[in-house]
Design an enzyme around this catalytic site. Structure first.
Site, short mmCIF file in Angstrom:
data_model
loop_
_atom_site.label_atom_id
_atom_site.label_comp_id
_atom_site.label_asym_id
_atom_site.label_seq_id
_atom_site.Cartn_x
_atom_site.Cartn_y
_atom_site.Cartn_z
N GLU A 44 0.85 -1.20 0.00
CA GLU A 44 0.00 0.00 0.00
C GLU A 44 0.88 1.24 0.00
O GLU A 44 1.85 1.32 0.76
CB GLU A 44 -0.90 0.03 1.24
CG GLU A 44 -1.66 1.34 1.43
CD GLU A 44 -2.09 1.59 2.86
OE1 GLU A 44 -2.24 2.76 3.24
OE2 GLU A 44 -2.26 0.61 3.61
N LYS A 134 -9.91 -2.08 8.36
CA LYS A 134 -8.61 -1.63 8.88
C LYS A 134 -8.79 -1.12 10.32
O LYS A 134 -9.57 -0.20 10.55
CB LYS A 134 -8.06 -0.51 7.99
CG LYS A 134 -6.88 0.25 8.56
CD LYS A 134 -6.49 1.37 7.62
CE LYS A 134 -5.49 2.33 8.24
NZ LYS A 134 -5.05 3.37 7.30
#
Length: 210
Positions: A44, A134
């Site tokens: 990411e 998340k």
């Protein structure tokens, strides 16, 4: 309903994800290669500046060559979603839970991974169809938060982000996190053997696609 269950196959059992924050194109390419060689398949790159977007574009292209998945992080607006699409990202990651951003990501063909920090956010996210979430900031929430959420929300799969490193990753995985996202640990040679241990690898580079 928004389905992000594809993350189950994307992570493929590997319990770590790499975050490359604000280190430029060349370093991002180098550290992503370190991650991939170590066995961390998913990377990411938070996009907060034009340079970040260029780094995402470069790493996404390199990832496609190796069959790796690259996502855009710190996505907090529709404009960020647009930038992520144009840069070749496969998914978006947000620090908080914003349904507009989640829906914009899904409509654009990107998997959304929104941030949650309360039971209410987890419950709303699950109601929308999102099972991968998340947990942020994980180091502040702590391992007990992960354990507590698994009781009422057993279908929730948490990626812990924020303050994660080789020293505490194992504790969060043991608490029930499915994936731990690490950043600076990948640039610290002393932490690489421990990360390799968590991955079940030797710590030596692995062939592309493995």
């Amino acid at each position: 309903m928004i389905d992000n269950s594809e993350f189950s196959s994307i992570f493929g059992g590997a319990p770590l994800m790499a975050i490359l924050r604000g280190i430029g194109v060349e370093r991002s390419l180098a550290v992503s290669a370190t991650a991939w060689d170590l066995g961390i398949d998913v990377v990411e790159l938070p996009i907060q500046t034009p340079d970040d977007v260029e780094a995402l574009r470069a790493v996404a292209a390199a990832g496609r060559e190796r069959g790796k998945v690259v996502g855009a992080g710190t996505v907090v607006s529709r404009e960020h979603v647009r930038q992520a699409v144009e840069a070749g990202a496969h998914f978006t990651v947000s620090p908080g839970f914003d349904l507009e951003v989640v829906r914009a990501s899904s409509e654009a063909g990107l998997l959304p991974l929104p941030g949650v920090a309360t039971p209410s956010e987890v419950q709303i996210a699950l109601k929308e169809g999102l099972t991968w979430l998340k947990a942020f900031p994980a180091s502040v929430l702590g391992t007990e938060w992960i354990k507590a959420m698994k009781g009422p929300f057993p279908e929730a799969k948490f990626v812990t982000t924020g303050g994660m490193h080789a020293g505490n990753a194992g504790e969060f995985l043991a608490a029930g996190a499915r994936v731990v996202a690490v950043g600076s640990a990948l640039e610290d040679p002393s932490q690489l053997p421990k990360l390799a241990e968590l991955l079940g690898t030797s710590g030596q580079p692995v062939p592309a696609g493995q």
